[in-house]
Design a protein around this motif. Structure first.
Motif, PDB file in Angstrom:
ATOM      1  N   ASP A  29       0.945  -0.969   0.514  1.00 32.98           N
ATOM      2  CA  ASP A  29       0.097  -0.277   0.058  1.00 32.98           C
ATOM      3  C   ASP A  29       0.591   1.498  -0.210  1.00 32.98           C
ATOM      4  N   TYR A  30       1.120   1.736  -1.164  1.00 35.29           N
ATOM      5  CA  TYR A  30       1.961   3.367  -0.864  1.00 35.29           C
ATOM      6  C   TYR A  30       0.738   4.361   0.149  1.00 35.29           C
ATOM      7  N   GLN A  31      -0.129   4.203   0.088  1.00 32.46           N
ATOM      8  CA  GLN A  31      -0.602   5.133   1.086  1.00 32.46           C
ATOM      9  C   GLN A  31      -0.472   6.790   0.806  1.00 32.46           C
ATOM     10  N   THR A  32      -0.689   7.028  -0.588  1.00 32.38           N
ATOM     11  CA  THR A  32      -1.233   8.543  -0.679  1.00 32.38           C
ATOM     12  C   THR A  32      -1.962   8.968  -0.738  1.00 32.38           C
ATOM     13  N   HIS A  33      -1.689  10.005  -0.695  1.00 34.19           N
ATOM     14  CA  HIS A  33      -2.442  11.594  -0.001  1.00 34.19           C
ATOM     15  C   HIS A  33      -2.630  12.800  -1.611  1.00 34.19           C
ATOM     16  N   SER A  34      -3.473  12.356  -2.354  1.00 34.15           N
ATOM     17  CA  SER A  34      -3.775  13.613  -3.100  1.00 34.15           C
ATOM     18  C   SER A  34      -4.324  14.607  -2.712  1.00 34.15           C
ATOM     19  N   LEU A  35      -4.296  15.381  -3.793  1.00 33.74           N
ATOM     20  CA  LEU A  35      -5.153  17.156  -3.447  1.00 33.74           C
ATOM     21  C   LEU A  35      -6.339  16.825  -3.475  1.00 33.74           C
ATOM     22  N   VAL A  36      -7.226  15.453  -4.244  1.00 33.49           N
ATOM     23  CA  VAL A  36      -8.622  15.789  -5.138  1.00 33.49           C
ATOM     24  C   VAL A  36      -9.185  15.083  -3.518  1.00 33.49           C
ATOM     25  N   ASP A  37      -8.698  14.145  -2.698  1.00 30.98           N
ATOM     26  CA  ASP A  37      -8.949  13.033  -1.814  1.00 30.98           C
ATOM     27  C   ASP A  37     -10.345  13.580  -1.241  1.00 30.98           C
ATOM     28  N   PRO A  38     -10.743  14.684  -0.818  1.00 36.46           N
ATOM     29  CA  PRO A  38     -11.223  15.366   0.054  1.00 36.46           C
ATOM     30  C   PRO A  38     -12.863  15.475  -0.454  1.00 36.46           C
ATOM     31  N   TRP A  39     -13.256  15.829  -2.239  1.00 36.29           N
ATOM     32  CA  TRP A  39     -13.510  15.430  -3.267  1.00 36.29           C
ATOM     33  C   TRP A  39     -14.243  14.641  -4.206  1.00 36.29           C
TER      34      TRP A  39
ATOM     35  N   ASN B 205     -13.719   9.785  -3.732  1.00 34.28           N
ATOM     36  CA  ASN B 205     -12.982   9.340  -3.357  1.00 34.28           C
ATOM     37  C   ASN B 205     -12.652   8.487  -4.396  1.00 34.28           C
ATOM     38  N   LEU B 206     -11.931   6.894  -3.748  1.00 33.01           N
ATOM     39  CA  LEU B 206     -11.222   5.508  -4.411  1.00 33.01           C
ATOM     40  C   LEU B 206     -12.149   5.133  -5.736  1.00 33.01           C
ATOM     41  N   GLY B 207     -13.661   5.335  -5.452  1.00 27.84           N
ATOM     42  CA  GLY B 207     -14.210   4.741  -6.344  1.00 27.84           C
ATOM     43  C   GLY B 207     -14.476   5.362  -7.231  1.00 27.84           C
ATOM     44  N   LEU B 208     -14.510   6.389  -7.263  1.00 31.90           N
ATOM     45  CA  LEU B 208     -14.810   7.370  -8.285  1.00 31.90           C
ATOM     46  C   LEU B 208     -13.837   7.244  -9.311  1.00 31.90           C
ATOM     47  N   GLY B 209     -12.879   7.774  -8.989  1.00 29.86           N
ATOM     48  CA  GLY B 209     -11.454   7.967  -8.632  1.00 29.86           C
ATOM     49  C   GLY B 209     -11.246   6.741 -10.461  1.00 29.86           C
ATOM     50  N   SER B 210     -10.770   6.195  -8.804  1.00 28.42           N
ATOM     51  CA  SER B 210     -10.634   4.390  -9.879  1.00 28.42           C
ATOM     52  C   SER B 210     -11.011   4.157 -11.085  1.00 28.42           C
ATOM     53  N   THR B 211     -12.756   4.739 -11.394  1.00 29.23           N
ATOM     54  CA  THR B 211     -13.949   4.399 -11.940  1.00 29.23           C
ATOM     55  C   THR B 211     -13.041   5.139 -13.577  1.00 29.23           C
ATOM     56  N   ALA B 212     -12.608   7.083 -13.166  1.00 30.36           N
ATOM     57  CA  ALA B 212     -12.278   7.918 -14.055  1.00 30.36           C
ATOM     58  C   ALA B 212     -10.720   6.681 -14.650  1.00 30.36           C
TER      59      ALA B 212
ATOM     60  N   ALA C 191      -9.283  -6.341  -7.897  1.00 37.63           N
ATOM     61  CA  ALA C 191      -8.234  -5.155  -7.467  1.00 37.63           C
ATOM     62  C   ALA C 191      -8.685  -4.791  -6.482  1.00 37.63           C
ATOM     63  N   HIS C 192     -10.480  -4.006  -6.918  1.00 29.93           N
ATOM     64  CA  HIS C 192     -10.710  -2.876  -6.823  1.00 29.93           C
ATOM     65  C   HIS C 192     -11.883  -3.497  -5.240  1.00 29.93           C
ATOM     66  N   LEU C 193     -12.460  -4.606  -5.513  1.00 29.51           N
ATOM     67  CA  LEU C 193     -13.357  -4.995  -4.648  1.00 29.51           C
ATOM     68  C   LEU C 193     -12.783  -5.860  -3.555  1.00 29.51           C
ATOM     69  N   ALA C 194     -11.662  -6.372  -3.714  1.00 31.04           N
ATOM     70  CA  ALA C 194     -10.827  -7.882  -3.209  1.00 31.04           C
ATOM     71  C   ALA C 194      -9.094  -7.372  -2.827  1.00 31.04           C
ATOM     72  N   PHE C 195      -8.783  -5.597  -2.862  1.00 29.48           N
ATOM     73  CA  PHE C 195      -7.982  -5.276  -2.375  1.00 29.48           C
ATOM     74  C   PHE C 195      -7.750  -4.309  -2.979  1.00 29.48           C
ATOM     75  N   GLY C 196      -8.392  -3.002  -1.849  1.00 22.31           N
ATOM     76  CA  GLY C 196      -9.021  -1.786  -2.211  1.00 22.31           C
ATOM     77  C   GLY C 196      -7.837  -0.833  -1.701  1.00 22.31           C
ATOM     78  N   HIS C 197      -7.165  -1.887   0.063  1.00 20.06           N
ATOM     79  CA  HIS C 197      -5.774  -0.810  -0.052  1.00 20.06           C
ATOM     80  C   HIS C 197      -4.299  -0.823  -0.670  1.00 20.06           C
ATOM     81  N   ALA C 198      -4.898  -1.381  -2.096  1.00 17.99           N
ATOM     82  CA  ALA C 198      -3.751  -2.216  -2.063  1.00 17.99           C
ATOM     83  C   ALA C 198      -3.898  -1.712  -3.763  1.00 17.99           C
ATOM     84  N   PHE C 199      -5.029  -1.070  -3.748  1.00 16.36           N
ATOM     85  CA  PHE C 199      -5.437  -0.821  -6.010  1.00 16.36           C
ATOM     86  C   PHE C 199      -4.615  -1.116  -6.401  1.00 16.36           C
ATOM     87  N   ALA C 200      -3.744   0.209  -6.493  1.00 13.84           N
ATOM     88  CA  ALA C 200      -2.747   0.247  -7.170  1.00 13.84           C
ATOM     89  C   ALA C 200      -1.081  -1.071  -7.987  1.00 13.84           C
TER      90      ALA C 200
END
Length: 230
Positions: free
Chosen positions: A141-151, A153-160, A191-200
């Motif tokens: 898990d690379y434990q990244t923080h993005s500028l867009v995190d407040p707006w 979420n992982l689901g929307l961002g990974s889908t795009a 990856a999204h459903l079973a490994f959300g903590h390490a998706f990338a």
């Protein structure tokens, strides 16, 4: 796989000859439009080698500086490069006057990939504290923080992200390439459903594994280009 240094490094080594063979094959056929796809296994090989270095760096006695540099390189591929590369592959497959709608779609995906990649990766370069790789539940898990995190979420961002990467491949006329795209989509869902903590980490590993099929795909007797109707 993404769960050990040995698996990442073994996959990196296995992809090298496949990438070289793919490049040689398209060069011999003088198919420069296929060259970006042919290079893809080599690029995945480099990415997996970087992740192998991250694993080794996180082991006892590992170098924090080397770990951080390798992680930043890995995230360049995961967060920026693939978002641009696959739309570019789609454009290269359409060198000969594609329909305007298709070209606008691919150019739009390329521009969107550049924007998303810049937002995700450039802050990591400017502020190294925004990511810190760690082993979580047996995966990286690379434990990244993005500028867009407040707006966003992982689901929307990974889908795009998934749409930008997969859509150019799904548009191909080659059934084999569409199967590859479907496999990448399946890996995305797992990856999204079973490994959300390490998706990338997980999605990139599975996608790298699937890229081993590109030599077979590029030898498809069917044309590896987009259908004329779009």
């Amino acid at each position: 796989m993404c769960f050990s240094s040995s698996a990442s490094l073994v996959l990196a080594a296995a992809l090298l000859p496949l990438g070289v063979a793919s490049m040689r094959d398209v060069r011999e056929r003088q198919r420069d439009d296929l060259l970006p796809l042919a290079v893809t296994p080599l690029l995945f090989s480099l990415q997996q080698a970087l992740e192998g270095v991250v694993w080794l760096g996180l082991a006892p006695g590992g170098s924090d500086r080397l770990t951080h540099a390798a992680a930043l390189g890995y995230l360049f591929f995961a967060y920026a490069f693939w978002l641009v590369w696959f739309p570019w592959c789609g454009l290269r497959l359409n060198l000969h006057a594609p329909p305007p709608l298709r070209r606008r779609l691919l150019v739009g995906l390329l521009v969107l990939g550049l924007l998303i990649g810049g937002v995700l990766w450039l802050p990591l370069v400017l502020d190294p504290s925004l990511f810190q790789p760690a082993v979580v539940q047996g995966s990286l898990d690379y434990q990244t923080h993005s500028l867009v995190d407040p707006w966003i979420n992982l689901g929307l961002g990974s889908t795009a992200y998934g749409v930008v990467v997969i859509a150019p491949l799904l548009l191909s006329a080659s059934l084999r390439l569409r199967w590859f795209a479907t496999g990448v989509l399946g890996a995305f869902l797992v990856a999204h459903l079973a490994f959300g903590h390490a998706f990338a980490s997980v999605w990139c590993f599975f996608s790298a594994l699937l890229s081993a099929s590109l030599l077979w795909i590029l030898r498809d007797p069917e044309p590896v280009m987009l259908p004329a109707g779009l």
